[in-house]
Design a protein around this motif. Sequence first.
Motif, PDB file in Angstrom:
ATOM      1  N   ALA A 149       0.836  -1.206   0.000  1.00 19.61           N
ATOM      2  CA  ALA A 149       0.000   0.000   0.000  1.00 19.61           C
ATOM      3  C   ALA A 149       0.869   1.254   0.000  1.00 19.61           C
ATOM      4  O   ALA A 149       0.571   2.229  -0.690  1.00 19.61           O
ATOM      5  CB  ALA A 149      -0.917  -0.004   1.210  1.00 19.61           C
ATOM      6  N   ARG A 150       1.961   1.211   0.768  1.00 20.78           N
ATOM      7  CA  ARG A 150       2.803   2.407   0.844  1.00 20.78           C
ATOM      8  C   ARG A 150       3.495   2.701  -0.477  1.00 20.78           C
ATOM      9  O   ARG A 150       3.588   3.854  -0.890  1.00 20.78           O
ATOM     10  CB  ARG A 150       3.830   2.250   1.971  1.00 20.78           C
ATOM     11  CG  ARG A 150       3.195   2.432   3.351  1.00 20.78           C
ATOM     12  CD  ARG A 150       4.114   2.013   4.454  1.00 20.78           C
ATOM     13  NE  ARG A 150       5.282   2.885   4.556  1.00 20.78           N
ATOM     14  CZ  ARG A 150       6.457   2.486   5.038  1.00 20.78           C
ATOM     15  NH1 ARG A 150       6.618   1.249   5.445  1.00 20.78           N
ATOM     16  NH2 ARG A 150       7.450   3.332   5.105  1.00 20.78           N
ATOM     17  N   THR A 151       3.943   1.651  -1.175  1.00 16.30           N
ATOM     18  CA  THR A 151       4.575   1.936  -2.471  1.00 16.30           C
ATOM     19  C   THR A 151       3.548   2.386  -3.497  1.00 16.30           C
ATOM     20  O   THR A 151       3.893   2.994  -4.498  1.00 16.30           O
ATOM     21  CB  THR A 151       5.337   0.723  -3.039  1.00 16.30           C
ATOM     22  OG1 THR A 151       4.414  -0.314  -3.279  1.00 16.30           O
ATOM     23  CG2 THR A 151       6.417   0.244  -2.105  1.00 16.30           C
ATOM     24  N   LEU A 152       2.262   2.081  -3.258  1.00 18.46           N
ATOM     25  CA  LEU A 152       1.230   2.548  -4.181  1.00 18.46           C
ATOM     26  C   LEU A 152       0.733   3.939  -3.793  1.00 18.46           C
ATOM     27  O   LEU A 152      -0.198   4.455  -4.389  1.00 18.46           O
ATOM     28  CB  LEU A 152       0.060   1.569  -4.220  1.00 18.46           C
ATOM     29  CG  LEU A 152       0.371   0.222  -4.888  1.00 18.46           C
ATOM     30  CD1 LEU A 152      -0.746  -0.778  -4.650  1.00 18.46           C
ATOM     31  CD2 LEU A 152       0.600   0.398  -6.388  1.00 18.46           C
ATOM     32  N   GLY A 153       1.343   4.521  -2.782  1.00 15.17           N
ATOM     33  CA  GLY A 153       1.053   5.911  -2.462  1.00 15.17           C
ATOM     34  C   GLY A 153       0.146   6.132  -1.269  1.00 15.17           C
ATOM     35  O   GLY A 153      -0.288   7.244  -1.018  1.00 15.17           O
ATOM     36  N   SER A 154      -0.168   5.065  -0.514  1.00 15.79           N
ATOM     37  CA  SER A 154      -1.069   5.250   0.620  1.00 15.79           C
ATOM     38  C   SER A 154      -0.273   5.584   1.879  1.00 15.79           C
ATOM     39  O   SER A 154       0.863   5.161   2.039  1.00 15.79           O
ATOM     40  CB  SER A 154      -1.865   3.973   0.849  1.00 15.79           C
ATOM     41  OG  SER A 154      -2.722   4.131   1.950  1.00 15.79           O
ATOM     42  N   HIS A 158      -5.577   7.112   5.345  1.00 20.49           N
ATOM     43  CA  HIS A 158      -5.996   6.292   4.205  1.00 20.49           C
ATOM     44  C   HIS A 158      -5.477   4.878   4.374  1.00 20.49           C
ATOM     45  O   HIS A 158      -6.191   3.901   4.144  1.00 20.49           O
ATOM     46  CB  HIS A 158      -5.478   6.905   2.900  1.00 20.49           C
ATOM     47  CG  HIS A 158      -5.936   6.154   1.673  1.00 20.49           C
ATOM     48  ND1 HIS A 158      -5.224   5.100   1.147  1.00 20.49           N
ATOM     49  CD2 HIS A 158      -7.042   6.282   0.905  1.00 20.49           C
ATOM     50  CE1 HIS A 158      -5.867   4.625   0.089  1.00 20.49           C
ATOM     51  NE2 HIS A 158      -6.975   5.321  -0.070  1.00 20.49           N
TER      52      HIS A 158
ATOM     53  N   THR B  76       5.207   6.670  -5.642  1.00 16.61           N
ATOM     54  CA  THR B  76       4.600   5.933  -6.744  1.00 16.61           C
ATOM     55  C   THR B  76       5.477   5.917  -7.989  1.00 16.61           C
ATOM     56  O   THR B  76       5.120   5.290  -8.977  1.00 16.61           O
ATOM     57  CB  THR B  76       3.237   6.535  -7.110  1.00 16.61           C
ATOM     58  OG1 THR B  76       3.424   7.931  -7.345  1.00 16.61           O
ATOM     59  CG2 THR B  76       2.245   6.350  -5.994  1.00 16.61           C
ATOM     60  N   ARG B  78       8.289   4.508  -7.805  1.00 21.36           N
ATOM     61  CA  ARG B  78       9.044   3.255  -7.612  1.00 21.36           C
ATOM     62  C   ARG B  78       8.102   2.230  -7.001  1.00 21.36           C
ATOM     63  O   ARG B  78       7.915   2.177  -5.801  1.00 21.36           O
ATOM     64  CB  ARG B  78      10.211   3.473  -6.639  1.00 21.36           C
ATOM     65  CG  ARG B  78      11.247   4.454  -7.112  1.00 21.36           C
ATOM     66  CD  ARG B  78      11.985   5.048  -5.945  1.00 21.36           C
ATOM     67  NE  ARG B  78      11.307   6.220  -5.418  1.00 21.36           N
ATOM     68  CZ  ARG B  78      11.008   6.382  -4.147  1.00 21.36           C
ATOM     69  NH1 ARG B  78      11.289   5.463  -3.270  1.00 21.36           N
ATOM     70  NH2 ARG B  78      10.410   7.484  -3.746  1.00 21.36           N
ATOM     71  N   VAL B  79       7.475   1.426  -7.830  1.00 20.06           N
ATOM     72  CA  VAL B  79       6.497   0.468  -7.307  1.00 20.06           C
ATOM     73  C   VAL B  79       7.128  -0.920  -7.225  1.00 20.06           C
ATOM     74  O   VAL B  79       7.948  -1.292  -8.050  1.00 20.06           O
ATOM     75  CB  VAL B  79       5.237   0.449  -8.195  1.00 20.06           C
ATOM     76  CG1 VAL B  79       4.223  -0.531  -7.652  1.00 20.06           C
ATOM     77  CG2 VAL B  79       4.628   1.842  -8.265  1.00 20.06           C
ATOM     78  N   TYR B  99      -6.467   0.548  -6.826  1.00 22.80           N
ATOM     79  CA  TYR B  99      -6.125   1.098  -5.504  1.00 22.80           C
ATOM     80  C   TYR B  99      -5.192   2.309  -5.589  1.00 22.80           C
ATOM     81  O   TYR B  99      -5.475   3.374  -5.054  1.00 22.80           O
ATOM     82  CB  TYR B  99      -5.487   0.003  -4.651  1.00 22.80           C
ATOM     83  CG  TYR B  99      -5.166   0.422  -3.234  1.00 22.80           C
ATOM     84  CD1 TYR B  99      -6.132   0.372  -2.248  1.00 22.80           C
ATOM     85  CD2 TYR B  99      -3.892   0.878  -2.891  1.00 22.80           C
ATOM     86  CE1 TYR B  99      -5.853   0.750  -0.953  1.00 22.80           C
ATOM     87  CE2 TYR B  99      -3.602   1.262  -1.593  1.00 22.80           C
ATOM     88  CZ  TYR B  99      -4.580   1.205  -0.631  1.00 22.80           C
ATOM     89  OH  TYR B  99      -4.302   1.592   0.648  1.00 22.80           O
ATOM     90  N   GLY B 100      -4.075   2.107  -6.288  1.00 22.61           N
ATOM     91  CA  GLY B 100      -3.099   3.187  -6.390  1.00 22.61           C
ATOM     92  C   GLY B 100      -3.575   4.317  -7.293  1.00 22.61           C
ATOM     93  O   GLY B 100      -3.274   5.480  -7.059  1.00 22.61           O
ATOM     94  N   ARG B 147      -1.056  -4.193 -11.354  1.00 19.07           N
ATOM     95  CA  ARG B 147      -1.273  -3.148 -10.357  1.00 19.07           C
ATOM     96  C   ARG B 147      -0.091  -2.181 -10.320  1.00 19.07           C
ATOM     97  O   ARG B 147      -0.265  -0.980 -10.126  1.00 19.07           O
ATOM     98  CB  ARG B 147      -1.468  -3.798  -8.980  1.00 19.07           C
ATOM     99  CG  ARG B 147      -1.690  -2.818  -7.871  1.00 19.07           C
ATOM    100  CD  ARG B 147      -2.079  -3.489  -6.588  1.00 19.07           C
ATOM    101  NE  ARG B 147      -0.966  -4.143  -5.928  1.00 19.07           N
ATOM    102  CZ  ARG B 147      -1.045  -4.670  -4.700  1.00 19.07           C
ATOM    103  NH1 ARG B 147      -2.170  -4.633  -4.039  1.00 19.07           N
ATOM    104  NH2 ARG B 147      -0.008  -5.248  -4.165  1.00 19.07           N
ATOM    105  N   SER B 148       1.103  -2.727 -10.518  1.00 16.00           N
ATOM    106  CA  SER B 148       2.281  -1.857 -10.511  1.00 16.00           C
ATOM    107  C   SER B 148       2.406  -1.080 -11.806  1.00 16.00           C
ATOM    108  O   SER B 148       2.736   0.100 -11.806  1.00 16.00           O
ATOM    109  CB  SER B 148       3.539  -2.695 -10.305  1.00 16.00           C
ATOM    110  OG  SER B 148       3.402  -3.493  -9.171  1.00 16.00           O
ATOM    111  N   MET B 151       0.416   2.156 -12.465  1.00 15.40           N
ATOM    112  CA  MET B 151       0.886   3.340 -11.750  1.00 15.40           C
ATOM    113  C   MET B 151       1.877   4.131 -12.600  1.00 15.40           C
ATOM    114  O   MET B 151       2.259   5.235 -12.250  1.00 15.40           O
ATOM    115  CB  MET B 151       1.562   2.948 -10.442  1.00 15.40           C
ATOM    116  CG  MET B 151       0.649   2.280  -9.435  1.00 15.40           C
ATOM    117  SD  MET B 151      -0.755   3.288  -9.020  1.00 15.40           S
ATOM    118  CE  MET B 151       0.038   4.556  -8.049  1.00 15.40           C
TER     119      MET B 151
END
Lengths: 249, 280
Positions: A149-154, A158, B76, B78-79, B99-100, B147-148, B151
């Motif tokens: 979740a953190r690498t996806l920006g959360s 949130h 985001t 670096r996923v 999600y992202g 998913r990655s 982004m």
Amino acid sequence: MIVIVTIWEIISKTNLFPTFMFPPLLIPNEPGGTTVLGTFVDGLITGQILEATGVTLGRLLIGFSIAVVLGLTFGFLIARYKWVDDTLGFFVTALQSIPSIVWFPLAIVWFGLGNLAILFIVAIGATWTMTVNSSTGFKNVPSIYLNAARTLGSSGTHLARTVILPASVPHIISGLRVAWAFAWRAIMAGELFGAAGGLGYLLDMGRSLQSMDLVLSIMIVIGIIGTIMDNQVFLRMERNVSRKWGLGT
Amino acid sequence: MKVNLEQVNKTFSKGKDDSLHVLNDIDLKIEAGEFVSLLGPSGCGKTTILNLIAGLDHPTSGEVIVNGEKVKKPGTDRVVVFQQGGLFPWMNVMDNVTYGLLLKKMSKKEAEEKAMEGLRMVHLGNFTQAFPHELSGGMKQRVAIARSLVMDPDVLLMDEPFAALDEQTRIILHQELQEIWEQTGKTIVFITHNIREALTLSERVLLMSTRPGEIKRSFTVQAARPRDPSDSVLVNLEKRVMGELEEEMEKVLKEEFGDDYRFKTSAVRDRNRDHMGDHI
């Protein structure tokens, strides 16, 4: 079930104990005598039992809701901050071991004999288990979900709302279940000791009128409500979650 | 220069006086659009390097620079694709992939369109409503890749993404990942302990030594794509990499079983020859 009922009836009819102490369940011992079933049905028809059940459930729901909100909040704080864990977390374990009815004298002094005192001990009876369960849940969120979740920006709230809370749902549900059981025990004890209305009050009345048929009827009501809650609400919740997540079968 | 690690050290402290030196003076430069593999035995700090680039962990000393900026926290650009995928089991495939995107303040409709695009790229367009547990291991990794990718990161970090998959699925995903890389031109940092996987996929293979982790050798893979594992260039390289690795493996084994252990003269080794490159 049938065996138990039969044995009960036989004991009741042997006149080993006076009828008021050991009332029959279904068949009256003398014509027009009392039976538990009769009292139960009467209580439902006159509304005496129904009304008391309503009062008790109302208090229970309010107290339980307070406990859930508090428990989730404390649980989150304990999981989030090390210093809260070291202080409150340690304290909660001690608090959890105190039966909630022990708080009753304090509650009466603080809130007077009445609804507030009852709500207080219901809430305090359920809060600590809820706290322990939810903090365990929050602490054991797999770090892979957090990292993903953190690498996806959360981050921040949130992250708490979309990952930490849903990932702890299994722990939270078992917490709700235990907390509900604790709340029941607390409210019965509280109402027995003193409050207007409610099943506990009715129990106390049954005792002073020496009508065990009334007491047994109330026990049946409590049993039914407990079963319904466990099977229909909590088990269903658990099953839904496991099905959706693919845990178990 | 896309990713740049300068003099990076990482030490994990275990209690008061005990500490574990995981990375020692790592200097690493990765160009934009490059596909680089970090190869090494378990415990050599590969994943730590990835976490440092992702911003999930911080170096004890030294600097990690991505796109000219020092990495301070996850971002985001670096996923990461994790070994177990890291899909959220309480969300269906569509919600996982969007999600992202929704966090990027994209409208739901736009996000779903983009997610569909990504899912089609990994051939999972028909599985939007499925939950992760209903998917096979390979499908889960595809969702994680989608998913990655949606982004649109500058750097795609992959932490042994195919390690838990069966051989057939892995071969297919190798093929698809190469296609995705050629189509999108992303910079990819790929972590693996599988020599053949590293050679099949990447432009450059960095061989790591263990405890403390250092980059021991760098191999450039100059083989035509799509790659064929029986290509003589790859076979040759595999032997050279294996030769270098044996020293590291002996070091690890000695640490675990004591100084008497000799991997090079061990009888098991000859039998292992046929499976060279896998499961080191």
